[in-house]
Scaffold this motif. Structure first.
Motif, PDB file in Angstrom:
ATOM      1  N   SER A   1       0.831  -1.214   0.000  1.00 37.48           N
ATOM      2  CA  SER A   1       0.000   0.000   0.000  1.00 37.48           C
ATOM      3  C   SER A   1       0.863   1.261   0.000  1.00 37.48           C
ATOM      4  O   SER A   1       0.486   2.277  -0.583  1.00 37.48           O
ATOM      5  CB  SER A   1      -0.968   0.005   1.186  1.00 37.48           C
ATOM      6  OG  SER A   1      -0.289   0.142   2.410  1.00 37.48           O
ATOM      7  N   THR A   2       2.042   1.183   0.617  1.00 34.62           N
ATOM      8  CA  THR A   2       2.953   2.333   0.609  1.00 34.62           C
ATOM      9  C   THR A   2       3.466   2.596  -0.802  1.00 34.62           C
ATOM     10  O   THR A   2       3.510   3.742  -1.254  1.00 34.62           O
ATOM     11  CB  THR A   2       4.129   2.085   1.573  1.00 34.62           C
ATOM     12  OG1 THR A   2       3.601   1.881   2.883  1.00 34.62           O
ATOM     13  CG2 THR A   2       5.083   3.257   1.578  1.00 34.62           C
TER      14      THR A   2
ATOM     15  N   LEU B   1       0.746   4.056  -2.823  1.00 35.51           N
ATOM     16  CA  LEU B   1       0.571   5.456  -2.431  1.00 35.51           C
ATOM     17  C   LEU B   1       1.589   6.346  -3.151  1.00 35.51           C
ATOM     18  O   LEU B   1       1.229   7.377  -3.722  1.00 35.51           O
ATOM     19  CB  LEU B   1       0.717   5.584  -0.920  1.00 35.51           C
ATOM     20  CG  LEU B   1       0.605   6.958  -0.300  1.00 35.51           C
ATOM     21  CD1 LEU B   1      -0.765   7.562  -0.573  1.00 35.51           C
ATOM     22  CD2 LEU B   1       0.850   6.873   1.189  1.00 35.51           C
TER      23      LEU B   1
ATOM     24  N   TYR C   1      -5.812  13.782   0.259  1.00 35.15           N
ATOM     25  CA  TYR C   1      -5.745  12.583   1.085  1.00 35.15           C
ATOM     26  C   TYR C   1      -6.983  11.717   0.868  1.00 35.15           C
ATOM     27  O   TYR C   1      -6.889  10.493   0.852  1.00 35.15           O
ATOM     28  CB  TYR C   1      -5.611  12.958   2.556  1.00 35.15           C
ATOM     29  CG  TYR C   1      -4.332  13.708   2.881  1.00 35.15           C
ATOM     30  CD1 TYR C   1      -3.145  13.419   2.218  1.00 35.15           C
ATOM     31  CD2 TYR C   1      -4.312  14.700   3.831  1.00 35.15           C
ATOM     32  CE1 TYR C   1      -1.973  14.102   2.504  1.00 35.15           C
ATOM     33  CE2 TYR C   1      -3.141  15.387   4.136  1.00 35.15           C
ATOM     34  CZ  TYR C   1      -1.979  15.078   3.466  1.00 35.15           C
ATOM     35  OH  TYR C   1      -0.831  15.752   3.760  1.00 35.15           O
TER      36      TYR C   1
ATOM     37  N   LEU D   1      -6.514   9.813  -2.383  1.00 35.46           N
ATOM     38  CA  LEU D   1      -5.550   8.729  -2.189  1.00 35.46           C
ATOM     39  C   LEU D   1      -6.161   7.596  -1.378  1.00 35.46           C
ATOM     40  O   LEU D   1      -5.948   6.422  -1.689  1.00 35.46           O
ATOM     41  CB  LEU D   1      -4.296   9.266  -1.496  1.00 35.46           C
ATOM     42  CG  LEU D   1      -3.451  10.224  -2.320  1.00 35.46           C
ATOM     43  CD1 LEU D   1      -2.425  10.923  -1.456  1.00 35.46           C
ATOM     44  CD2 LEU D   1      -2.794   9.496  -3.477  1.00 35.46           C
ATOM     45  N   ALA D   2      -6.924   7.941  -0.360  1.00 34.42           N
ATOM     46  CA  ALA D   2      -7.573   6.923   0.467  1.00 34.42           C
ATOM     47  C   ALA D   2      -8.523   6.069  -0.364  1.00 34.42           C
ATOM     48  O   ALA D   2      -8.578   4.846  -0.210  1.00 34.42           O
ATOM     49  CB  ALA D   2      -8.319   7.587   1.621  1.00 34.42           C
TER      50      ALA D   2
ATOM     51  N   ILE E   1      -6.360   3.742  -2.741  1.00 33.64           N
ATOM     52  CA  ILE E   1      -5.604   2.688  -2.077  1.00 33.64           C
ATOM     53  C   ILE E   1      -6.451   1.923  -1.069  1.00 33.64           C
ATOM     54  O   ILE E   1      -6.030   0.918  -0.526  1.00 33.64           O
ATOM     55  CB  ILE E   1      -4.348   3.293  -1.417  1.00 33.64           C
ATOM     56  CG1 ILE E   1      -3.522   3.981  -2.490  1.00 33.64           C
ATOM     57  CG2 ILE E   1      -3.494   2.256  -0.738  1.00 33.64           C
ATOM     58  CD1 ILE E   1      -2.481   4.883  -1.958  1.00 33.64           C
TER      59      ILE E   1
ATOM     60  N   PRO F   1      -8.177   8.114   5.233  1.00 32.84           N
ATOM     61  CA  PRO F   1      -7.390   9.323   4.962  1.00 32.84           C
ATOM     62  C   PRO F   1      -6.347   9.640   6.041  1.00 32.84           C
ATOM     63  O   PRO F   1      -5.267  10.127   5.741  1.00 32.84           O
ATOM     64  CB  PRO F   1      -8.444  10.433   4.879  1.00 32.84           C
ATOM     65  CG  PRO F   1      -9.690   9.734   4.461  1.00 32.84           C
ATOM     66  CD  PRO F   1      -9.625   8.373   5.107  1.00 32.84           C
TER      67      PRO F   1
ATOM     68  N   THR G   1      -4.671   7.423   7.773  1.00 31.88           N
ATOM     69  CA  THR G   1      -3.566   6.494   7.531  1.00 31.88           C
ATOM     70  C   THR G   1      -2.716   6.989   6.378  1.00 31.88           C
ATOM     71  O   THR G   1      -1.485   6.943   6.425  1.00 31.88           O
ATOM     72  CB  THR G   1      -4.094   5.072   7.246  1.00 31.88           C
ATOM     73  OG1 THR G   1      -4.920   4.655   8.340  1.00 31.88           O
ATOM     74  CG2 THR G   1      -2.966   4.089   7.054  1.00 31.88           C
ATOM     75  N   VAL G   2      -3.370   7.485   5.337  1.00 35.18           N
ATOM     76  CA  VAL G   2      -2.654   8.052   4.188  1.00 35.18           C
ATOM     77  C   VAL G   2      -1.777   9.209   4.656  1.00 35.18           C
ATOM     78  O   VAL G   2      -0.589   9.285   4.327  1.00 35.18           O
ATOM     79  CB  VAL G   2      -3.646   8.525   3.096  1.00 35.18           C
ATOM     80  CG1 VAL G   2      -2.943   9.374   2.053  1.00 35.18           C
ATOM     81  CG2 VAL G   2      -4.323   7.333   2.450  1.00 35.18           C
ATOM     82  N   SER G   3      -2.340  10.100   5.449  1.00 29.24           N
ATOM     83  CA  SER G   3      -1.603  11.244   5.961  1.00 29.24           C
ATOM     84  C   SER G   3      -0.404  10.798   6.798  1.00 29.24           C
ATOM     85  O   SER G   3       0.708  11.320   6.647  1.00 29.24           O
ATOM     86  CB  SER G   3      -2.532  12.125   6.799  1.00 29.24           C
ATOM     87  OG  SER G   3      -1.813  13.147   7.428  1.00 29.24           O
TER      88      SER G   3
ATOM     89  N   LYS H   1       1.204   7.903   6.705  1.00 27.96           N
ATOM     90  CA  LYS H   1       2.215   7.265   5.853  1.00 27.96           C
ATOM     91  C   LYS H   1       3.020   8.314   5.100  1.00 27.96           C
ATOM     92  O   LYS H   1       4.241   8.227   5.018  1.00 27.96           O
ATOM     93  CB  LYS H   1       1.569   6.297   4.859  1.00 27.96           C
ATOM     94  CG  LYS H   1       1.217   4.960   5.440  1.00 27.96           C
ATOM     95  CD  LYS H   1       0.825   3.988   4.352  1.00 27.96           C
ATOM     96  CE  LYS H   1       0.536   2.640   4.952  1.00 27.96           C
ATOM     97  NZ  LYS H   1       1.102   1.554   4.210  1.00 27.96           N
TER      98      LYS H   1
END
Length: 109
Positions: free
Chosen positions: A40-41, A44, A55, A58-59, A62, A66, A68-70, A72
């Motif tokens: 997932s990284t 991203l 975000y 992206l959320a 993936i 959001p 978690t996206v932030s 990461k």
């Protein structure tokens, strides 16, 4: 995402960068061997390599939260050149007006 995961991502940054430098055929062979967090990284980083995205966008791409996206992106920003928006946003030159969004964009060093 807990602090242990953040630290693990920071440690894996060089390996992730190396993976991204491999030929696509080699990446395809190695992909199943990577754990879900690393996959997932990488997804991203690929999602923000061609254009800035919020975000939330992206959320959705993936299938992560959001926050978690932030988290990461913040963890990766020490190892990768990533422009993170806070109260302002990166706006592509072609965008004029409109509501400001929180965006992230990966740029080359």
């Amino acid at each position: 995402m807990n602090q242990e995961t953040v630290e693990k991502l920071k440690e894996l940054a060089k390996s992730i960068a190396y993976f991204q430098s491999l030929h696509p055929d080699e990446q395809t062979k190695l992909w199943p061997l990577l754990n879900k967090s690393v996959q997932s990284t990488i997804e991203l980083l690929e999602a923000i390599s061609d254009q800035p995205r919020t975000y939330a966008e992206l959320a959705a791409i993936i299938q992560l939260h959001p926050n978690t996206v932030s988290q990461k992106l913040n963890a990766l920003s020490e190892s990768f050149y990533i422009e993170l928006g806070t109260n302002t946003a990166y706006a592509p030159p072609s965008k004029k007006g409109g509501r400001m969004r929180r965006l992230a964009k990966k740029t080359l060093n």
